[in-house]
Design an enzyme around this catalytic site. Structure first.
Site, PDB file in Angstrom:
ATOM      1  N   GLY A 118       0.914  -1.297   0.172  1.00  0.00           N
ATOM      2  CA  GLY A 118      -0.076   0.093  -0.089  1.00  0.00           C
ATOM      3  C   GLY A 118       0.981   1.377   0.091  1.00  0.00           C
ATOM      4  O   GLY A 118       1.838   1.121  -0.780  1.00  0.00           O
ATOM      5  N   SER A 119       0.512   2.099   0.597  1.00  0.00           N
ATOM      6  CA  SER A 119       0.985   3.523   0.785  1.00  0.00           C
ATOM      7  C   SER A 119       2.389   3.425   1.239  1.00  0.00           C
ATOM      8  O   SER A 119       3.196   4.378   1.036  1.00  0.00           O
ATOM      9  CB  SER A 119       0.251   4.596   1.473  1.00  0.00           C
ATOM     10  OG  SER A 119      -1.129   4.563   1.090  1.00  0.00           O
ATOM     11  N   THR A 120       2.872   2.816   2.109  1.00  0.00           N
ATOM     12  CA  THR A 120       4.250   2.601   2.485  1.00  0.00           C
ATOM     13  C   THR A 120       5.245   2.449   1.306  1.00  0.00           C
ATOM     14  O   THR A 120       6.460   2.882   1.559  1.00  0.00           O
ATOM     15  CB  THR A 120       4.369   1.515   3.350  1.00  0.00           C
ATOM     16  OG1 THR A 120       4.181   0.225   2.886  1.00  0.00           O
ATOM     17  CG2 THR A 120       3.641   1.601   4.788  1.00  0.00           C
TER      18      THR A 120
END
Lengths: 485, 453
Positions: free
Chosen positions: A215-217
């Site tokens: 995801g956004s990581t």
């Protein structure tokens, strides 16, 4: 007649010679063949005939041996078994060994030639060598904080010391007690069956053997690639990115959770985790540069051993532009282990240099004398130091005023990145909550810890699941333990 | 004749009576050494297993020592010229056997065999003493040759009336004791063979028809031989005892060869033996299985049934290597059934290594060689054949059982002389040693001025 008696005597001498030659064949020439037969229980009896060497965390063993008085005499015991299971694995008389118990088996069972001062003489006498111990790099407090933080929810934590690559915490939850598998009785067989059929998969080492969409990581990787490739030169300059963003060559529109992502600068896009900005950024950087940066962080590396094998994290290199856009925000085929995301965070914290992570600090003889240190672990330049410095700045902002505020620590500089990864058919599954971070005590010259946390909590209210809400506090606890705050 | 006579008489008159050294002192020192070796082995087992000298060590040493000393005293008085090696070797092998059985007893608390073995050893030494005391001259035995063969056959047939134990019909079970009559029968047969062949050797060697290169004796002389061969195969088939029949047959061929010096007998013997063995190996499932095990020792492992006794025995020998694991530190108990009897050598091989095993083989070899030597020194055919027969009996038995457990030849259930658990076997072997002592005494005393050399 005396002559014939001599002949008979010679015949008996011949029989004796045949016996001696045959005995030498069995006992010397072919002894290896018989010794190595899987049906020969002597190996197992010798192996379990003495206490196994220990695995240590700090100065204290987290393993032990119990004398059962049976033919296979010593069984493995564990202190805080579930806490350290992802590191120790189990050593079972019935089901073999896993993880450190497996890779360190030569030392722990005393067969490693490194432990014997005179290998040749031991070969002649076939006496058993002394067992050795493994001292891990784990930080007891960090490990406990991570385990407590997960509190039985499905998930994992990996923590690394950025400068050295020492693994400080490796936790998987829910866990199990490896001591239940030590022996060879009926209880062990039923425990084995129960653990293997448990839908919660307690024996799965989620920290190193399970990959999740990051995801956004993953935007840390995309940002690093954009900065290194020169696609973005000013953190505060507006990017040319629409909201919603139509994936190239498709009619699919990508949106954001929040507002203000239209043409947002890299700083604010990072802080508020704008999918549109990073999806377009990935496409602008190009598949080749994205893949190179991801590989430098450790993606697509099937050869990582810490010393046991780590499942390879993946960044798909054969993608069209729409898939590249999704890949760049940690979706599509992008998958990472928690350890991999800790490595991403560690590389940023360590000025762009990544140390290969490792778990065994040193190998000692029974008395504690070191026989082998951890050795030099390879160092890789993942990004330019300038890029790393700017990423640190971005990550610090996330914790100071963005989505990762719950990771903030008084007395330390903390950088982080939240993530909420969609998964399942049509994103139907409960999203995974991610948080990657690093921390540097105010009196320390460089960051001392990098952490990745993933929580796959299906029971939680969907709206509440977010890296910042669920995962960040766990990372905070681990960082606090390492920094001693 | 007169000339020869006078020469001998003159030689006797001139030379003073040659006094052959009796060497009883050497025998005593060797016996002391044998007892000390056995006691140290006993202690080594205890130290290896529990860290302390076993409480029975003194008793064990005293018991073995007293038995050995009694035997020695009787020999000193009644057979002063006997070869000084027989008794010490027998004591050492018996003592070592007791140590190995005691060592295996520690792993099977419900099945203690060492005390019974000590009782049987005492009986064996008792029989030894009785034979040396009562039998003043071995030639007396020749007179009753048909008594011996009749009793031997009776003993052989007896077990047929009793139920089979572990697939072989060779035991008599009476009031908790089990006796193997075949063990006693083999000594009686050896005496009979020696007596029969000593009486008929001229007829066997010089009469009969010549067929190709072989000289065959007349049917009247050949009859008993064929009968013996048929009996040995018969015993095997009825009692499923390959070992004993092989032993009898081998014994017979060796004694026949020594008596007649005709190589043809060996050829005939081999042909008959091969024919018999092939027929039995094909027809008899119990024997056939042994042969299959020998050819493919790992076949049960490959079939997923786990290791059989032979492969376990081979594992034990291999685990011993050159120096062995040390007394008490091996795992030959994994062989399971018959570790203390048929497979006792595997324990010796594992815990004493190739070195210890070679030493044990050499002890047997020395015993056999001394037996042959006594036979060669005698000039009267019965004594010669008796000594050869008894020595061959030991040699063949050691070869058959040691070859079997080390995978050299198919396995046959037999007891390692003196070493293995088994009352009948120990008692019989003490009787064999008593007879050898008696024969060697007369062989060596004949030079002592009583008769011309």
């Amino acid at each position: 007649m005396a002559r014939y008696i001599r002949h008979a005597c010679a015949f008996c001498a011949l029989l004796l010679a045949a016996l001696l030659v045959n005995a030498a064949r069995v006992q010397v020439v072919q002894s290896r063949l018989y010794d190595d037969s899987p049906a020969n229980r002597r190996g197992a009896i010798a192996r379990y005939g003495r206490p196994r060497g220990d695995i240590l965390v700090g100065d204290e063993p987290v393993t032990g041996s119990v004398d059962t008085g049976e033919q296979l005499r010593y069984e493995r015991s564990y202190k805080d078994g579930p806490l350290y299971a992802p590191v120790t694995g189990f050593a079972s008389q019935s089901y073999g060994t896993t993880f450190l118990e497996h890779t360190g088996d030569g030392v722990l069972s005393g067969t490693d030639p490194m432990l014997t001062p005179l290998p040749l003489w031991s070969g002649v006498t076939r006496g058993p060598g002394r067992v050795g111990n493994l001292v891990t790099t784990l930080h007891r407090g960090a490990q406990q904080a991570a385990y407590r933080g997960l509190a039985g929810r499905k998930g994992a934590v990996a923590a690394i010391e950025p400068e050295t690559g020492r693994i400080l915490a490796l936790v998987s939850s829910p866990s199990y007690d490896p001591g239940e598998l030590s022996g060879n009785g009926e209880a062990v067989a039923s425990a084995w069956a129960r653990l293997n059929h448990d839908p919660e998969k307690p024996m799965l080492n989620r920290a190193v053997r399970q990959t999740y969409p990051p995801g956004s990581t993953f935007k840390v990787v995309t940002a690093a690639a954009a900065l290194d490739a020169g696609v973005v030169t000013d953190l505060d300059a507006h990017t040319d990115s629409p909201d919603p963003y139509r994936l190239p060559g498709t009619t699919t529109r990508l949106t954001n959770e929040g507002d203000g992502c239209d043409d947002a600068s890299l700083r604010s896009a990072f802080e508020w985790s704008c999918n549109t900005v990073f999806a377009k950024l990935g496409v602008d950087v190009g598949a080749k540069n994205m893949a190179a940066t991801a590989a430098a962080f450790g993606f697509n590396d099937a050869g990582l051993r810490i010393p046991f094998a780590v499942a390879p994290s993946t960044f798909d290199t054969r993608v069209d532009r729409a898939q590249l856009a999704l890949s760049s925000i940690g979706q599509y085929n992008t998958r990472a282990t928690p350890l991999q995301m800790a490595m991403v965070s560690a590389a940023v914290a360590n000025g762009g240099q990544l140390r290969t992570p490792y778990l065994v600090e040193r190998t000692t003889r029974h008395g504690g004398e070191t026989v082998a240190g951890s050795g030099a672990h390879p160092l890789r330049q993942v990004m330019s130091p300038a890029t790393a410095a700017r990423l640190k700045e971005l990550m610090t902002d996330v914790v100071r005023e963005g989505t990762g505020r719950r990771a903030a620590l008084r007395g330390a500089l903390v950088g982080g990145k939240t993530g909420t990864a969609q998964h399942g058919v049509g994103n139907s599954g409960a999203p995974y909550a991610w948080f990657v971070s690093w921390a540097q005590a105010d009196d320390s010259p460089q960051p001392q810890v990098a952490v990745a946390v993933v929580v796959e909590d299906a029971s939680a209210n969907r709206g509440e699941i977010s890296g910042g809400g669920v995962a960040a506090p766990i990372a905070r606890g681990v960082m606090r333990a390492v920094l001693g705050l | 004749m007169t000339k020869g006579g006078t020469t001998v008489a003159a030689a006797q008159a001139r030379a003073p009576a040659v006094r052959l050294p009796r060497r009883r002192g050497i025998e005593l020192s060797l016996i002391v050494l044998a007892v000390l070796l056995s006691v140290s082995g006993y202690c080594a087992v205890g130290v290896a297993r529990t860290g302390t000298v076993p409480p029975g060590a003194a008793g064990y040493g005293a018991g073995l020592g007293v038995l050995a000393l009694l035997a020695h005293l009787v020999v000193r008085v009644r057979a002063p010229y006997a070869d000084p090696l027989f008794l010490p070797i027998a004591v050492l092998l018996n003592g070592l056997g007791l140590v190995l059985i005691y060592r295996l007893d520690l792993e099977t608390p419900h099945d203690q065999a060492a005390p019974a073995q000590l009782v049987w050893s005492t009986l064996g030494v008792g029989l030894f003493i009785a034979v040396v005391l009562v039998l003043r001259d071995h030639r007396v035995l020749q007179r009753y040759s048909y008594v011996w063969v009749a009793s031997a056959l009776g003993l052989l047939v007896l077990p047929i009336l009793f139920p089979a134990v572990n697939g072989a019909r060779i035991w008599l079970r009476l009031a908790g004791f089990s006796i193997q009559p075949g063990e006693f029968a083999k000594v009686l047969l050896a005496v009979f063979f020696a007596a029969y062949l000593a009486a008929n050797r001229n007829a066997l060697a010089y009469t009969g028809r010549r067929l190709w290169v072989l000289q065959f004796p007349t049917g009247r002389v050949l009859g008993p031989i064929v009968t013996i061969w048929l009996l040995s195969v018969g015993v095997l088939v009825l009692e499923r005892d390959l070992g004993t029949s092989l032993l009898f047959f081998g014994l017979f061929v060796v004694v026949l060869y020594v008596a007649t010096g005709r190589t043809g007998w060996i050829a005939v013997g081999l042909v008959l033996a091969v024919l018999g063995a092939v027929a039995v190996g094909r027809l008899e499932p119990h024997v056939n299985q042994r042969i299959e095990d020998w050819l493919h020792p790992f076949r049960t492992i490959e079939a997923g049934q786990g290791p059989n006794q032979l492969s376990q025995s081979l594992f034990a020998f291999a685990a011993g290597g050159v120096l062995g694991t040390g007394l008490g530190l091996g795992h030959s108990i994994l062989i399971g059934f018959a570790t203390k009897s048929d497979f006792i050598l595997a324990t010796a091989g594992e815990e004493l290594g190739l070195t210890g095993l070679a030493a044990i083989f050499l002890l047997y070899a020395l015993l056999v060689e001394r037996g042959y030597r006594a036979g060669r020194a005698l000039r009267e055919p019965f004594g010669r054949l008796l000594a050869v027969g008894l020595a061959s009996l030991l040699a063949l038995q050691v070869f058959v059982i040691a070859g079997g457990v080390t995978g050299l030849i198919p396995l046959t259930g037999m007891a390692m002389p003196f070493l293995a658990q088994g009352g009948s076997s120990v008692v019989t072997n003490w009787a064999i040693v008593a007879l050898l002592i008696r024969v060697s005494d007369s062989a060596r005393s004949q030079y002592d001025g009583r008769e011309a050399p």
